[in-house]
Design an enzyme around this catalytic site. Sequence first.
Site, PDB file in Angstrom:
ATOM      1  N   CYS A   1       0.840  -1.197   0.000  1.00 21.42           N
ATOM      2  CA  CYS A   1       0.000   0.000   0.000  1.00 21.42           C
ATOM      3  C   CYS A   1       0.876   1.249   0.000  1.00 21.42           C
ATOM      4  CB  CYS A   1      -0.960   0.001   1.187  1.00 21.42           C
ATOM      5  SG  CYS A   1      -2.433   1.013   0.848  1.00 21.42           S
TER       6      CYS A   1
ATOM      7  N   CYS B   1      -4.286   5.671   0.052  1.00 17.68           N
ATOM      8  CA  CYS B   1      -3.857   4.383  -0.499  1.00 17.68           C
ATOM      9  C   CYS B   1      -3.619   4.454  -2.009  1.00 17.68           C
ATOM     10  CB  CYS B   1      -4.877   3.298  -0.157  1.00 17.68           C
ATOM     11  SG  CYS B   1      -5.086   3.120   1.630  1.00 17.68           S
TER      12      CYS B   1
ATOM     13  N   LYS C   1     -12.574  -5.104   1.780  1.00 21.04           N
ATOM     14  CA  LYS C   1     -12.025  -4.319   2.887  1.00 21.04           C
ATOM     15  C   LYS C   1     -12.947  -3.128   3.112  1.00 21.04           C
ATOM     16  CE  LYS C   1      -7.953  -1.659   4.239  1.00 21.04           C
ATOM     17  NZ  LYS C   1      -6.584  -1.266   3.862  1.00 21.04           N
TER      18      LYS C   1
ATOM     19  N   ARG D   1      -3.630   2.859  12.564  1.00 19.59           N
ATOM     20  CA  ARG D   1      -3.145   4.124  11.989  1.00 19.59           C
ATOM     21  C   ARG D   1      -2.257   4.878  12.977  1.00 19.59           C
ATOM     22  NH1 ARG D   1      -8.821   5.540   8.853  1.00 19.59           N
ATOM     23  NH2 ARG D   1      -8.776   3.659   7.552  1.00 19.59           N
TER      24      ARG D   1
ATOM     25  N   ARG E   1     -11.334   7.329   3.702  1.00 14.58           N
ATOM     26  CA  ARG E   1     -11.117   6.294   2.690  1.00 14.58           C
ATOM     27  C   ARG E   1     -12.436   5.757   2.120  1.00 14.58           C
ATOM     28  NH1 ARG E   1      -5.868   6.056   3.957  1.00 14.58           N
ATOM     29  NH2 ARG E   1      -5.105   5.131   5.893  1.00 14.58           N
TER      30      ARG E   1
ATOM     31  N   GLU F   1     -16.791  -7.733  -5.279  1.00 15.27           N
ATOM     32  CA  GLU F   1     -15.390  -7.358  -5.093  1.00 15.27           C
ATOM     33  C   GLU F   1     -14.481  -8.592  -5.161  1.00 15.27           C
ATOM     34  OE1 GLU F   1     -13.694  -4.692  -4.875  1.00 15.27           O
ATOM     35  OE2 GLU F   1     -15.007  -3.048  -4.291  1.00 15.27           O
TER      36      GLU F   1
ATOM     37  N   LYS G   1     -12.166  -8.088   5.647  1.00 15.80           N
ATOM     38  CA  LYS G   1     -11.543  -7.279   6.685  1.00 15.80           C
ATOM     39  C   LYS G   1     -12.449  -6.098   7.001  1.00 15.80           C
ATOM     40  CE  LYS G   1      -7.696  -4.164   7.294  1.00 15.80           C
ATOM     41  NZ  LYS G   1      -6.593  -3.471   6.709  1.00 15.80           N
TER      42      LYS G   1
ATOM     43  N   TYR H   1      -3.374  -9.944  15.810  1.00 19.17           N
ATOM     44  CA  TYR H   1      -2.342  -9.478  16.738  1.00 19.17           C
ATOM     45  C   TYR H   1      -2.263 -10.380  17.965  1.00 19.17           C
ATOM     46  CZ  TYR H   1      -2.802  -5.577  13.593  1.00 19.17           C
ATOM     47  OH  TYR H   1      -2.863  -4.828  12.446  1.00 19.17           O
TER      48      TYR H   1
HETATM   49  C1  PBG Z   1      -3.467  -0.131   4.672  1.00 17.60           C
HETATM   50  C2  PBG Z   1      -3.855  -1.024   5.785  1.00 17.60           C
HETATM   51  C3  PBG Z   1      -4.630  -0.690   6.893  1.00 17.60           C
HETATM   52  C4  PBG Z   1      -4.731  -1.852   7.673  1.00 17.60           C
HETATM   53  C5  PBG Z   1      -3.994  -2.828   7.042  1.00 17.60           C
HETATM   54  N1  PBG Z   1      -3.481  -2.307   5.858  1.00 17.60           N
HETATM   55  C6  PBG Z   1      -5.195   0.604   7.327  1.00 17.60           C
HETATM   56  C7  PBG Z   1      -6.216   1.302   6.553  1.00 17.60           C
HETATM   57  O1  PBG Z   1      -6.760   0.847   5.543  1.00 17.60           O
HETATM   58  O2  PBG Z   1      -6.487   2.424   6.986  1.00 17.60           O
HETATM   59  C8  PBG Z   1      -5.490  -1.950   8.958  1.00 17.60           C
HETATM   60  C9  PBG Z   1      -5.168  -3.129   9.797  1.00 17.60           C
HETATM   61  C10 PBG Z   1      -5.665  -3.050  11.192  1.00 17.60           C
HETATM   62  O3  PBG Z   1      -6.437  -2.165  11.589  1.00 17.60           O
HETATM   63  O4  PBG Z   1      -5.256  -3.930  11.960  1.00 17.60           O
HETATM   64  N2  PBG Z   1      -2.103  -0.244   4.347  1.00 17.60           N
END
Ligand code: PBG
Length: 335
Positions: free
Chosen positions: A122, A132, A201, A211, A223, A239, A254, A320
């Site tokens: 990304c 992004c 997503k 973030r 976003r 999608e 996600k 996590y």
């Molecule tokens: C974008 C990305 C995000 C997450 C993973 N890849 C953040 C976003 O889209 O703002 C979020 C992952 C999480 O909240 O654990 N590179």
Amino acid sequence: MVTFPTHRPRRLRRNKLIRDSVAETTLAVERLIVPLFVRDGASEPEPIPSMPGVSRFPIDYLSKVVQSDLDLGLRNFILFGIPSYKDDLASSAYAKDGVIQRSLRQLRETFGDKILLYADECTDEYTAHGHCGIVRRSGQGYVVDNDESLRVHANIALSQAEAGADVIAPSSMMDGVVGAIRRALDQNGFQETAIMAYSAKYASTFYSPFRDAAYSKPAFGDRRSYQMDPRNGAEAIREVALDIEEGADMVMVKPAHTYLDVVRSVKEAFPSYPLVAYHVSGEYSLLKAAAMNGWIDERTAVLEVTTAIARAGADMIITYYAEQLAKWIREGVPF
Ligand code: PBG
């Protein structure tokens, strides 16, 4: 009272032995993916305040973390980079000596094919605007230019493959990004590099702690013009279908905990594609905060949530809690 002498579900719940024997869902440590934050220039692990128990690691520290995870049976690692500089083109995301490229090389050299390395692909962590894709002026404001962004995403993916990534994980939600990456990989000799697409997503507030962790909050706007609307379920199927058509090897929903219905419907629509669910930062922090307050039993709650994600249809889970889960799975579930 009517009785049904031949049908007594309780017979199979009588004790733990029989419950374990007939359980429909089993969590497995090899199905977990460990997210790792790597920060260029850091000299010590930096704890992330909104994600207690999670840290950003210096590159040189990664091998130690991966070795201890390997000892727990974990072998899938997805890397997120925090670069030393940001610009409008995300050039630190595709630099040969970028934080992810150096991390991938070092881990590949140390662990060979004992681990699988996934690279989040990304631009948000690598641009000052935090979006992004590539941003351009439009009238009074700014827009993320989808088609201009594809070339940058393909470049990032290529540099990650060159550095040793097994799987590229595009998370931008740009239309056509999977196809653009697949073509770039194939044209440059990386036919064996897989793509795990962040297909469905959602524009979720549950990414907030991430973030903070990755310094990737958008400087303006949000976003919602490229990530999915939380009100839509059927659209996720579209999608995912597009990403499969464009060459995705694995697809993703996600967040996970908040979108179990979507996990289920994607699995039913595409049963032959490995489905990944991302238990995201905010979902982690909710459980963590309740556990730290003594409001829930952390082990039971986390096992219940992650089992639910697997039961809904996820083949793999990014979480996590991976390290703790690996230990808890070994000890046996409390159900
Ligand atoms: C974008 C990305 C995000 C997450 C993973 N890849 C953040 C976003 O889209 O703002 C979020 C992952 C999480 O909240 O654990 N590179």
